[in-house]
Design a protein around this motif. Structure first.
Motif: not given
Length: 169
Positions: A63-75
């Motif tokens: 979909l050409d969506i940039d997600y590269k900076n996403k890191k999992a985190r807890q709420i």
């Protein structure tokens, strides 16, 4: 301005996919001025710091969506106060969220597919391995969420545009 937080178990599959799919709709429909934050988080600590799971990344790449900076985190407790909508993927996420943050305003919390005509859990592709099905469920949930916001008068958009974008992705 609307603040949305998607929540799943590990924050590497469903919740980041929902985050980026909703962001995609918001950008394509020129609704960015109506949303302050669209983010995602986990109920567990298992994947903290990890990136989006590779099969999810493959769908987002398509979909050409940039997600590269996403890191999992807890709420966090501050998330529970800050976000207007806290949207979980399944009943287990709901139970875990309420266990972690028993004082959360429950009126802010819902399941993603509650915004569709077929309310149910979003299948966890970690177990089903059916990432495309999960993507379709998340897309339907995001469309339903946007329709609910319009129905409540929170946002305005052309419904034909939403249908066109939904059919395209």
């Amino acid at each position: 301005m609307v603040n949305v937080l998607f929540v799943c178990h590990g924050n590497i599959c469903r919740s980041p996919m929902a985050q980026f799919v909703l962001q995609y709709f918001v950008e394509k429909m020129d609704l960015s001025d109506s949303f302050s934050k669209i983010r995602s988080a986990a109920t567990s600590t298992e994947e903290i710091g990890n990136t989006v799971y590779p099969p999810i990344a493959k769908i987002l790449d398509r979909l050409d969506i940039d997600y590269k900076n996403k890191k999992a985190r807890q709420i966090t407790k501050s998330d529970c106060r800050e976000y207007d909508y806290i949207i979980v993927m399944d009943d287990n996420n709901l139970r875990n969220l309420f266990y972690l943050h028993s004082d959360i305003d429950k009126t802010k919390v819902s399941k993603l597919l509650d915004y569709t005509e077929t309310p149910m859990d979003v299948d966890d592709p970690w177990y089903t391995r059916d990432f495309e099905r999960t993507f379709e469920e998340i897309k339907q949930g995001c469309v339903g969420f946007l329709k609910m916001l319009k129905q409540k008068g929170i946002i305005e958009y052309d419904e034909n545009l939403l249908d066109k974008i939904s059919d395209k992705i």
